[in-house]
Design a protein around this motif. Structure first.
Motif, short mmCIF file in Angstrom:
data_model
loop_
_atom_site.label_atom_id
_atom_site.label_comp_id
_atom_site.label_asym_id
_atom_site.label_seq_id
_atom_site.Cartn_x
_atom_site.Cartn_y
_atom_site.Cartn_z
N SER A 43 0.82 -1.22 0.00
CA SER A 43 0.00 0.00 0.00
C SER A 43 0.85 1.26 0.00
O SER A 43 0.94 1.96 1.01
CB SER A 43 -0.94 0.02 1.21
N PRO A 44 1.48 1.59 -1.13
CA PRO A 44 2.36 2.75 -1.16
C PRO A 44 1.64 4.09 -1.02
O PRO A 44 2.25 5.08 -0.66
CB PRO A 44 3.05 2.65 -2.52
N LEU A 45 0.32 4.12 -1.29
CA LEU A 45 -0.42 5.36 -1.13
C LEU A 45 -1.21 5.30 0.17
O LEU A 45 -2.00 4.38 0.39
CB LEU A 45 -1.39 5.60 -2.29
N LYS A 46 -0.97 6.29 1.00
CA LYS A 46 -1.69 6.40 2.27
C LYS A 46 -2.32 7.78 2.34
O LYS A 46 -1.69 8.78 2.00
CB LYS A 46 -0.74 6.18 3.44
N ILE A 47 -3.57 7.82 2.78
CA ILE A 47 -4.29 9.08 2.95
C ILE A 47 -4.67 9.18 4.42
O ILE A 47 -5.45 8.37 4.93
CB ILE A 47 -5.54 9.14 2.05
N TYR A 48 -4.09 10.17 5.07
CA TYR A 48 -4.33 10.38 6.50
C TYR A 48 -5.37 11.48 6.68
O TYR A 48 -5.20 12.57 6.14
CB TYR A 48 -3.04 10.81 7.21
N GLU A 49 -6.42 11.20 7.44
CA GLU A 49 -7.37 12.24 7.84
C GLU A 49 -6.73 12.93 9.04
O GLU A 49 -6.49 12.28 10.06
CB GLU A 49 -8.70 11.59 8.22
N GLY A 58 -1.58 15.26 13.72
CA GLY A 58 -1.72 13.81 13.83
C GLY A 58 -2.87 13.36 12.96
O GLY A 58 -3.54 14.17 12.32
N TYR A 59 -3.11 12.06 12.94
CA TYR A 59 -4.21 11.58 12.10
C TYR A 59 -5.24 10.84 12.93
O TYR A 59 -4.93 10.28 13.98
CB TYR A 59 -3.69 10.72 10.94
N THR A 60 -6.48 10.85 12.44
CA THR A 60 -7.58 10.18 13.12
C THR A 60 -8.00 8.92 12.37
O THR A 60 -8.55 8.00 12.97
CB THR A 60 -8.80 11.11 13.26
N LYS A 61 -7.77 8.88 11.06
CA LYS A 61 -8.14 7.72 10.26
C LYS A 61 -7.17 7.59 9.09
O LYS A 61 -6.70 8.59 8.57
CB LYS A 61 -9.58 7.87 9.75
N TYR A 108 -6.72 16.34 4.67
CA TYR A 108 -6.05 15.06 4.45
C TYR A 108 -4.59 15.29 4.06
O TYR A 108 -4.26 16.29 3.42
CB TYR A 108 -6.75 14.27 3.33
N TYR A 109 -3.75 14.34 4.46
CA TYR A 109 -2.34 14.33 4.08
C TYR A 109 -2.13 13.07 3.25
O TYR A 109 -2.38 11.96 3.73
CB TYR A 109 -1.46 14.33 5.32
N ILE A 110 -1.73 13.25 2.01
CA ILE A 110 -1.57 12.13 1.08
C ILE A 110 -0.08 11.86 0.91
O ILE A 110 0.71 12.77 0.63
CB ILE A 110 -2.19 12.46 -0.29
N VAL A 111 0.31 10.59 1.08
CA VAL A 111 1.72 10.20 0.96
C VAL A 111 1.83 9.02 0.00
O VAL A 111 1.11 8.03 0.14
CB VAL A 111 2.29 9.78 2.34
N SER A 150 4.37 13.88 -1.29
CA SER A 150 3.29 14.11 -0.34
C SER A 150 2.55 15.39 -0.70
O SER A 150 3.07 16.25 -1.41
CB SER A 150 3.83 14.19 1.08
N LYS A 151 1.33 15.48 -0.16
CA LYS A 151 0.50 16.63 -0.47
C LYS A 151 -0.62 16.73 0.58
O LYS A 151 -1.18 15.73 0.98
CB LYS A 151 -0.12 16.45 -1.86
N PHE A 152 -0.92 17.96 1.00
CA PHE A 152 -2.09 18.21 1.84
C PHE A 152 -3.23 18.64 0.94
O PHE A 152 -3.03 19.33 -0.07
CB PHE A 152 -1.82 19.34 2.85
N ILE A 153 -4.45 18.24 1.29
CA ILE A 153 -5.62 18.63 0.52
C ILE A 153 -6.82 18.74 1.47
O ILE A 153 -6.96 17.95 2.40
CB ILE A 153 -5.93 17.64 -0.62
N PHE A 154 -7.63 19.76 1.26
CA PHE A 154 -8.88 19.91 2.02
C PHE A 154 -10.02 19.49 1.10
O PHE A 154 -10.17 20.02 -0.01
CB PHE A 154 -9.09 21.35 2.50
N VAL A 155 -10.83 18.54 1.54
CA VAL A 155 -11.96 18.07 0.76
C VAL A 155 -13.22 18.77 1.29
O VAL A 155 -13.61 18.56 2.43
CB VAL A 155 -12.11 16.54 0.84
N GLU A 156 -13.79 19.66 0.47
CA GLU A 156 -14.98 20.43 0.89
C GLU A 156 -16.25 19.62 0.76
O GLU A 156 -16.41 18.79 -0.06
CB GLU A 156 -15.11 21.70 0.05
#
Length: 156
Positions: A43-49, A58-61, A108-111, A150-156
């Motif tokens: 799982s090379p792609l991880k999306i942290y809430e 930190g992340y919650t999910k 979200y933080y995408i790695v 990596s990248k931060f993104i806000f999902v509206e």
């Protein structure tokens, strides 16, 4: 890495929360003179809430979408076929496309992080990438080269 938020809720209607679809595209370009093996099985792609306060974060999910070479039909006994590895050929470019559904109005933080296969036989490529400074990039049996974006993104 690029992202696109699309209007999409879980199609099964299981969630009553507002959600959006997220497409994440990771472009890998091999400008070297040797092919590179990539391991996608872990799982090379991880999306942290994420939650943040001041400089603390930190992340919650955690979400770990996969890439599939074949999708199974909904309701069948077949399973999706994941892509576990691929080879980036000399002077090639490939885009890996991921999709998941996420709760809206969250950060979200995408790695994307994966290890390249054994590069010990790729001295010419390493020289080209490091302008001849081999100490700045070593890929031997004790250490491995990791590809990271990596990248931060806000999902509206």
């Amino acid at each position: 890495m690029s992202t696109e938020v699309v209007p999409y809720s879980d199609s099964l209607g299981l969630s009553k929360n507002v959600s959006k679809g997220l497409i994440v595209k990771v472009k890998i370009t091999n400008m070297g003179n040797s092919s590179i093996n990539f391991d996608l099985s872990k799982s090379p792609l991880k999306i942290y809430e994420v939650l943040s306060e001041d400089i603390k974060i930190g992340y919650t999910k955690l979400y770990e979408p996969q890439i599939f070479t074949e999708l199974a039909q909904i309701g069948s006994k077949e399973k999706n076929t994941p892509l576990d590895a691929f080879v980036s050929l000399i002077s090639s470019e490939r885009t890996l496309s991921y999709f998941t559904v996420l709760p809206a109005n969250k950060m979200y933080y995408i790695v994307f992080k994966t290890e390249a296969g054994d590069l010990s036989n790729h001295e010419d490529s390493i020289d080209k990438l490091t302008s001849g400074k081999k100490d700045s990039l070593k890929c031997d049996s004790d250490t491995k080269c990791k590809w990271f974006a990596s990248k931060f993104i806000f999902v509206e």
